[in-house]
Write an enzyme that holds these catalytic residues in place. Structure first.
Site, PDB file in Angstrom:
ATOM      1  N   GLU A 397       0.824  -1.211   0.000  1.00  0.00           N
ATOM      2  CA  GLU A 397       0.000   0.000   0.000  1.00  0.00           C
ATOM      3  C   GLU A 397       0.858   1.260   0.000  1.00  0.00           C
ATOM      4  OE1 GLU A 397      -3.265   0.452  -0.285  1.00  0.00           O
ATOM      5  OE2 GLU A 397      -3.501  -1.678  -0.645  1.00  0.00           O
ATOM      6  N   HIS A 488      -5.729  -6.210 -10.902  1.00  0.00           N
ATOM      7  CA  HIS A 488      -5.258  -7.152  -9.885  1.00  0.00           C
ATOM      8  C   HIS A 488      -5.043  -8.552 -10.451  1.00  0.00           C
ATOM      9  CE1 HIS A 488      -6.975  -4.015  -7.164  1.00  0.00           C
ATOM     10  NE2 HIS A 488      -5.953  -4.374  -6.407  1.00  0.00           N
TER      11      HIS A 488
END
Length: 574
Positions: A397, A488
């Site tokens: 992240e 993803h």
């Protein structure tokens, strides 16, 4: 900081050509020695017309202030004055070795009196072309700049507060400053006393049995000093703080039930905060409030002894893992925090997000609004497991925060898949660097978010993407409108290529060290365009390898370049 202070943010690379032309075109201003350029003139070329760094910095600050819609900011340009931004006074000029840029730092003044907490930094290249303007400025304080009490009377107030003889403090000559009380927003003219060798009781008493850095007692414990602000009109002590560093080694148990050592800040004799001033890290506890409208606590997570034991394992994990990510980027990649400008990394645990889940659970950890937010899952007996335990996910992240100001890869289709892939790659690297520092990549853990995927599987597996049902070859690229073009899913193709690079072998053994691969991918990321494709990474990575390994023999350099080409060819990126 009080809302009276206004943030200034202007980054040249984010502006349109028209804005930059208007901001950097030069007329006859103080410090400039030539007529104005036309509005369409190039602004990046070296410019010798500024006589010095201060003149250039003042000019850029004035132009940025002129563009600001807030009257309090625009007024700092003082158009009636022949001087450029007369309300700014140079505090320091600094060359930054990492960014190869120069900082001119100003403090704001009113009636020649500095405003406590104000700050304006103008960053420039060596040729004095503009990089950016950042800072905090205040509306003009409506307080008389004339002191009505003497410095001696202010010193007497400090002596009374600290139960100290005034005579022992006589060598502390103060200066005047404007100070705003955060609690009341009221402005004061204050005498500013620095490094006074006397402190109030809450700063004076060390915690029994504690050592300041895990070693012997520091001289700061026996001869502490503090800075004071005393009202120059009525003599009241407005504010004080330690003038010596308060970074101390703290301890705590994390979410994995592992004892950790980390740095925090000693704020008073019986209070320690999860604030690492060395790395600019802060960790807060949102107390299961909604991040949709967050109100951060006034202070980071605190403890009376600096040993968190098992009192807030979520916060300890968040703090320690942010430290590990910070150390990786600083030590391996020489990057100054997430934005490469010393950005403070703020972590917030015990969050919910009611737009997604009602709470108290929130199955996520996210980089959002320049902060890390951690949710949690309930594991029985009213206990929660925080997502702050997953170092690889945290590094993933935070790497999004690195990518944004670096390559700014558009989050759609191939470029979006690369955005995700670079976060996966560095997430895996950070986790293994921190937990397996002495082990070969052959012993690395290649799972990202172990157990967080369906059926107890990881979110991704760089070694074998097919384990999670994801493609491992270009021929399996998924064309879809879902998930921003399958970011993803298709990221796993590039993940597999990176795994091949990291584990590449030839008759001489492993071709790359993990440190070299981290540097190669980081240098590549900095050279990618917003709409980069997989093949662009292959080409750029090879170009970077030629530069990075230029000192090697032709044969050794080609050995490494060939390994990169083979790693990408094996997944169909040709």
């Amino acid at each position: 900081m009080s809302s009276t202070f206004k943030d200034i943010r202007f980054t040249a690379s984010e502006q349109t050509p028209d804005v930059m032309a208007a901001t950097t075109s030069r007329g006859m201003v103080a410090g400039a020695a030539a007529p104005a350029q036309p509005a369409n003139a190039a602004t990046a070329a070296p410019d010798a017309r500024f006589q010095n760094d201060e003149a250039a910095a003042r000019f850029y600050a004035s132009r940025v202030f002129e563009r600001d819609a807030r009257p309090g900011v625009r007024s700092l340009t003082a158009p009636e004055s022949p001087a450029v931004v007369p309300g700014l006074r140079v505090a320091r000029v600094k060359d930054d070795g990492l960014s190869r840029t120069r900082f001119v730092q100003f403090e704001q003044t009113q009636s020649a009196v500095p405003i406590f907490g104000s700050n304006v930094i103008v960053e420039m290249h060596d040729d004095r072309s503009l990089v950016g303007v950042n800072g905090q400025v205040a509306d003009a304080p409506n307080v008389s700049p004339i002191a009505t009490i003497t410095p001696e009377r202010g010193l007497a107030a400090i002596a009374a507060l600290t139960n100290t003889a005034v005579a022992s403090l006589q060598d502390n000559a103060p200066t005047l400053t404007y100070y705003q009380d955060e609690a009341t927003s009221a402005w004061h003219l204050a005498w500013f006393y620095r490094k006074v060798p006397a402190v109030p009781p809450d700063l004076a008493t060390p915690v029994a049995g504690r050592k300041s850095h895990g070693l012997g007692r520091s001289p700061r414990d026996f001869a502490p000093r503090a800075d004071y602000l005393v009202d120059a009109h009525d003599g009241a002590v407005l504010f004080y703080y330690s003038s010596t560093p308060t970074l101390v080694q703290c301890f705590g148990v994390d979410e994995l039930n592992v004892s950790q050592k980390f740095f925090g800040e000693k704020t008073t004799a019986n209070s320690f905060e999860l604030h690492d001033t060395l790395r600019a890290l802060k960790t807060f506890d949102l107390g299961f409030s909604d991040i949709g409208n967050p109100q951060l606590p006034q202070h980071p997570v605190t403890d009376a002894s600096g040993n968190w034991h098992a009192t807030n394992t979520a916060a300890v994990s968040a703090h320690v893992n942010a430290m590990r990510v910070s150390d990786f980027y600083r030590s391996v990649l020489q990057r100054d925090s997430i934005d490469d400008k010393g950005m403070e990394i703020v972590s917030v645990v015990n969050c919910i997000y009611q737009s997604d889940e009602p709470g108290p659970e929130w199955h996520n950890a996210a980089w959002y609004d320049n902060r890390m937010w951690y949710g949690q899952i309930q594991n029985g007996n009213s206990r929660f497991t925080s997502f702050s335990r997953y170092l690889d996910v945290i590094a993933h992240e935070l790497t999004h925060g690195v990518t944004e100001p670096t390559a700014d890869l558009v989050y759609q289709n191939e470029s979006g898949a690369l955005n995700e892939s670079f976060s996966d790659i560095f997430g895996i690297m950070v986790a293994n660097f921190a937990t397996k520092p002495q082990q070969s990549v052959k012993q690395w853990d290649w799972e990202l978010g172990s157990g967080l995927g369906g059926g107890g599987l990881p979110l991704r597996d760089l070694k074998d993407p097919t384990r999670t049902g994801d493609p491992d070859h270009w021929s399996k690229f998924v064309h879809t409108s879902a998930d921003s073009g399958g970011v993803h899913t298709n990221s796993n193709i590039h993940n597999k290529a990176a795994f091949n690079v990291l584990t590449a072998e030839d008759p001489q053994g492993l071709v790359f060290t993990p440190e070299d691969v981290a540097i190669l991918y980081y240098l590549t990321l900095q050279r990618l365009g917003k709409l980069a494709k997989f093949v662009d990474v292959r080409r750029t990575l090879i170009d970077v390898a030629h530069i990075y390994y230029a000192a090697l023999s032709t044969g050794d350099r080609q050995r490494k370049v060939d390994a990169i080409g083979s790693a990408y060819t094996r997944v169909g990126i040709v």
